[in-house]
Write a protein that holds these residues in place. Structure first.
Motif, PDB file in Angstrom:
ATOM      1  N   MET A  47       0.800  -1.216   0.000  1.00  0.00           N
ATOM      2  CA  MET A  47       0.000   0.000   0.000  1.00  0.00           C
ATOM      3  C   MET A  47       0.837   1.273   0.000  1.00  0.00           C
ATOM      4  SD  MET A  47      -3.491  -0.848   2.071  1.00  0.00           S
ATOM      5  CE  MET A  47      -2.977  -2.180   3.120  1.00  0.00           C
ATOM      6  N   SER A  48       2.026   1.226   0.580  1.00  0.00           N
ATOM      7  CA  SER A  48       2.862   2.430   0.572  1.00  0.00           C
ATOM      8  C   SER A  48       3.278   2.800  -0.851  1.00  0.00           C
ATOM      9  CB  SER A  48       4.096   2.239   1.456  1.00  0.00           C
ATOM     10  OG  SER A  48       4.906   1.173   0.996  1.00  0.00           O
ATOM     11  N   VAL A  49       3.543   1.789  -1.688  1.00  0.00           N
ATOM     12  CA  VAL A  49       3.896   2.071  -3.085  1.00  0.00           C
ATOM     13  C   VAL A  49       2.716   2.726  -3.802  1.00  0.00           C
ATOM     14  CG1 VAL A  49       4.488   1.024  -5.311  1.00  0.00           C
ATOM     15  CG2 VAL A  49       5.609   0.228  -3.224  1.00  0.00           C
ATOM     16  N   LEU A  50       1.520   2.168  -3.621  1.00  0.00           N
ATOM     17  CA  LEU A  50       0.333   2.727  -4.270  1.00  0.00           C
ATOM     18  C   LEU A  50       0.005   4.126  -3.754  1.00  0.00           C
ATOM     19  CD1 LEU A  50      -1.799  -0.535  -4.271  1.00  0.00           C
ATOM     20  CD2 LEU A  50      -0.925   0.644  -6.299  1.00  0.00           C
ATOM     21  N   LEU A  51       0.073   4.297  -2.449  1.00  0.00           N
ATOM     22  CA  LEU A  51      -0.205   5.610  -1.869  1.00  0.00           C
ATOM     23  C   LEU A  51       0.796   6.641  -2.358  1.00  0.00           C
ATOM     24  CD1 LEU A  51      -1.037   4.456   1.767  1.00  0.00           C
ATOM     25  CD2 LEU A  51      -2.677   5.368   0.110  1.00  0.00           C
ATOM     26  N   GLN A  52       2.054   6.236  -2.490  1.00  0.00           N
ATOM     27  CA  GLN A  52       3.087   7.148  -2.980  1.00  0.00           C
ATOM     28  C   GLN A  52       2.800   7.582  -4.416  1.00  0.00           C
ATOM     29  OE1 GLN A  52       5.494   8.236  -1.025  1.00  0.00           O
ATOM     30  NE2 GLN A  52       6.675   9.419  -2.500  1.00  0.00           N
ATOM     31  N   VAL A 105      -2.135  -0.057  12.748  1.00  0.00           N
ATOM     32  CA  VAL A 105      -1.150  -0.171  11.674  1.00  0.00           C
ATOM     33  C   VAL A 105      -1.534   0.741  10.508  1.00  0.00           C
ATOM     34  CG1 VAL A 105      -0.110  -1.726   9.968  1.00  0.00           C
ATOM     35  CG2 VAL A 105      -0.454  -2.505  12.323  1.00  0.00           C
ATOM     36  N   ALA A 106      -2.812   0.772  10.154  1.00  0.00           N
ATOM     37  CA  ALA A 106      -3.261   1.640   9.060  1.00  0.00           C
ATOM     38  C   ALA A 106      -2.999   3.106   9.388  1.00  0.00           C
ATOM     39  CB  ALA A 106      -4.750   1.411   8.801  1.00  0.00           C
ATOM     40  N   GLN A 107      -3.282   3.496  10.621  1.00  0.00           N
ATOM     41  CA  GLN A 107      -3.028   4.877  11.023  1.00  0.00           C
ATOM     42  C   GLN A 107      -1.536   5.195  10.972  1.00  0.00           C
ATOM     43  OE1 GLN A 107      -4.815   5.046  14.945  1.00  0.00           O
ATOM     44  NE2 GLN A 107      -6.648   6.018  14.134  1.00  0.00           N
ATOM     45  N   GLU A 108      -0.723   4.269  11.486  1.00  0.00           N
ATOM     46  CA  GLU A 108       0.718   4.510  11.513  1.00  0.00           C
ATOM     47  C   GLU A 108       1.294   4.580  10.105  1.00  0.00           C
ATOM     48  OE1 GLU A 108       2.118   1.424  14.082  1.00  0.00           O
ATOM     49  OE2 GLU A 108       1.326   2.399  15.870  1.00  0.00           O
ATOM     50  N   LEU A 109       0.750   3.784   9.187  1.00  0.00           N
ATOM     51  CA  LEU A 109       1.209   3.839   7.802  1.00  0.00           C
ATOM     52  C   LEU A 109       0.907   5.211   7.197  1.00  0.00           C
ATOM     53  CD1 LEU A 109       2.286   2.568   5.181  1.00  0.00           C
ATOM     54  CD2 LEU A 109      -0.003   1.665   4.769  1.00  0.00           C
ATOM     55  N   LEU A 110      -0.327   5.670   7.342  1.00  0.00           N
ATOM     56  CA  LEU A 110      -0.702   6.967   6.779  1.00  0.00           C
ATOM     57  C   LEU A 110       0.048   8.112   7.448  1.00  0.00           C
ATOM     58  CD1 LEU A 110      -4.577   6.504   6.385  1.00  0.00           C
ATOM     59  CD2 LEU A 110      -2.845   6.427   4.587  1.00  0.00           C
ATOM     60  N   GLN A 111       0.254   8.008   8.749  1.00  0.00           N
ATOM     61  CA  GLN A 111       0.947   9.082   9.453  1.00  0.00           C
ATOM     62  C   GLN A 111       2.434   9.087   9.114  1.00  0.00           C
ATOM     63  OE1 GLN A 111      -0.430   9.768  13.349  1.00  0.00           O
ATOM     64  NE2 GLN A 111       1.164  11.212  13.903  1.00  0.00           N
ATOM     65  N   SER A 112       3.031   7.900   9.011  1.00  0.00           N
ATOM     66  CA  SER A 112       4.457   7.820   8.680  1.00  0.00           C
ATOM     67  C   SER A 112       4.735   8.389   7.291  1.00  0.00           C
ATOM     68  CB  SER A 112       4.932   6.363   8.731  1.00  0.00           C
ATOM     69  OG  SER A 112       4.840   5.845  10.038  1.00  0.00           O
ATOM     70  N   MET A 113       3.757   8.239   6.370  1.00  0.00           N
ATOM     71  CA  MET A 113       3.932   8.745   5.010  1.00  0.00           C
ATOM     72  C   MET A 113       3.517  10.204   4.866  1.00  0.00           C
ATOM     73  SD  MET A 113       2.866   5.549   2.578  1.00  0.00           S
ATOM     74  CE  MET A 113       3.620   6.360   1.151  1.00  0.00           C
ATOM     75  N   GLY A 114       3.007  10.776   5.944  1.00  0.00           N
ATOM     76  CA  GLY A 114       2.668  12.194   5.921  1.00  0.00           C
ATOM     77  C   GLY A 114       1.314  12.523   5.358  1.00  0.00           C
ATOM     78  N   PHE A 115       0.420  11.525   5.226  1.00  0.00           N
ATOM     79  CA  PHE A 115      -0.907  11.783   4.686  1.00  0.00           C
ATOM     80  C   PHE A 115      -1.865  12.323   5.740  1.00  0.00           C
ATOM     81  CE2 PHE A 115       0.533   8.734   1.436  1.00  0.00           C
ATOM     82  CZ  PHE A 115       0.213   9.449   0.290  1.00  0.00           C
TER      83      PHE A 115
END
Length: 422
Positions: free
Chosen positions: A248-253, A278-288
């Motif tokens: 998901m990080s690749v797609l979100l990027q 985990v979903a929250q941490e992924l979005l927050q880590s990527m700055g979304f």
């Protein structure tokens, strides 16, 4: 920070939640209770909502489950839990929605799997029945393709066409095309039946990282409908977390995706809300998005043989998560707070200066002193066994001072503050 430009998709309202368009990426989850068990399902939905799930999907697989849905909705409303409920339908959704109109009304969205909504000559009829019910109740639908239950007639036709081609593609490429076509053809049919694009969400879930990236890249290029991301059957523990995050990080990027779910297999009796965190941490880590204050902590090395900084970092992180439901109400913007809990003199002071508030604990052989920095400036040095509790107090005072409203009552905050004995 680089701002990632998301692909503009059609905006969809799901209960009180907006996804797509300019809306933030939405976090959702799914219960694993028997929906017919109203008490257990209400408890788990409420727990997922408290953890931050903005949409919660529940299984509606039989009459008892369909009959329970309005009771679940009513009890959640009494508890003040307004999270929208999504009904997950397979095989018999057309029958259940027609027989239980209160279920159809209580749900905020219906999930339809085009691979098992009906077979052969019944497929279009049963799909159309669900769309008609959704139109009647003014509900959006997610057309959710899954490669474990892909439309075999469509796949067989594409495989046959590929075999007869002068330059046949790899079977995996044909599978990708079948996934995409299944979603798009179903969406086209829904629109032919009168459903507007603002009522349709698409997903095309697989369980392999590279396949997921390719399928959603293809799907995104061929539609502007809102997209739900998720790696299906991701697995347990770190494997599921890493696989889902990698895909998901690749797609979100690339700007793809309007809502995400981290599909983790829980350990027996495990915490279902982990997938939300985990979903929250992924979005927050990527700055979304920002959900909870970030706690930076060093990984530890031979300079930090003491576990003090690890224990304090864990304590602060857990304390913040526990307090966030109340803090979000009392302290708007507190989710953007950055806290640093560092373990020695090498990076400790510098990292603490970069945070809003940070502490640099003494490493092995260092003097038993812990300087504290607020907004880049050293404000004090803590010493002694009460340093950890003193720092927690300072974090709370900083939150109150920076995010609290003038004249706001501090009684609730005082109740949450640690004492020197803690």
């Amino acid at each position: 920070m680089t701002i990632i430009e998301r692909k503009k998709t059609v905006s969809v309202r799901i209960g009180n939640v907006i996804m797509g368009g300019d809306a933030p990426i939405v976090v959702q989850s799914m219960t694993n209770t028997d929906t017919a068990d109203v008490g257990q399902t209400v408890a788990q939905v409420a727990a997922l909502a408290r953890a931050g799930s903005e949409l919660v999907r529940i299984t509606v697989d039989r009459e008892e489950a369909a009959a329970a849905v309005p009771l679940i909705r009513a009890q959640l409303d009494k508890l003040g839990v307004d999270v929208p409920l999504i009904g997950d339908f397979h095989y018999n959704g057309h029958t259940l929605l027609a027989a239980y109109p209160e279920c159809a009304e209580s749900l905020a969205k219906y999930r339809i799997n085009p691979g098992n909504v009906g077979f052969k000559d019944k497929r279009d009829k049963q799909f159309s029945q669900i769309i008609d019910i959704a139109l009647k109740h003014d509900k959006p639908v997610r057309i959710g393709v899954n490669w474990g239950s892909l439309d075999q007639d469509l796949l067989t036709r594409l495989m046959d066409e590929n075999a007869a081609s002068a330059s046949p593609k790899d079977a995996r490429e044909v599978m990708h095309e079948a996934m995409v076509q299944s979603a798009l053809l179903s969406a086209d049919r829904a629109q032919e039946l009168g459903m507007g694009p603002e009522k349709i969400v698409l997903s095309a879930k697989v369980s392999a990282v590279q396949d997921l990236i390719e399928v959603y890249r293809m799907l995104s290029e061929r539609t502007d409908l809102a997209l739900h991301l998720g790696l299906t059957e991701a697995g347990m523990g770190s494997k599921g977390i890493v696989a889902s995050s990698a895909a998901m990080s690749v797609l979100l990027q690339q700007g793809i995706g309007d809502t995400i779910r981290i599909s983790l297999t829980p350990e027996p009796g495990g915490d279902r809300s982990l997938e939300v965190k985990v979903a929250q941490e992924l979005l927050q880590s990527m700055g979304f998005r920002a959900f909870v204050p970030l706690v930076a902590a060093c990984p530890g090395c031979g300079r930090t043989t003491s576990t003090t900084f690890q224990e304090l970092a864990q304590d602060i992180q857990g304390f913040i998560r526990d307090q966030m439901p109340e803090w979000k109400r009392r302290y708007p913007g507190v989710e953007n707070l950055n806290v640093a809990v560092m373990g020695c003199i090498v990076n400790g002071p510098g990292e603490s200066k970069h945070a809003d508030i940070g502490i640099s604990l003494p490493g092995t052989g260092e003097a038993p002193a812990a300087p504290v920095f607020i907004e880049g400036k050293k404000v004090t040095t803590l010493r002694g066994p009460g340093a950890a509790a003193d720092f927690k107090q300072m974090v709370l005072d900083y939150i109150e001072q920076r995010y609290g409203s003038p004249g706001q009552s501090k009684s609730a905050e005082q109740d949450a503050r640690p004492t020197a004995a803690e």
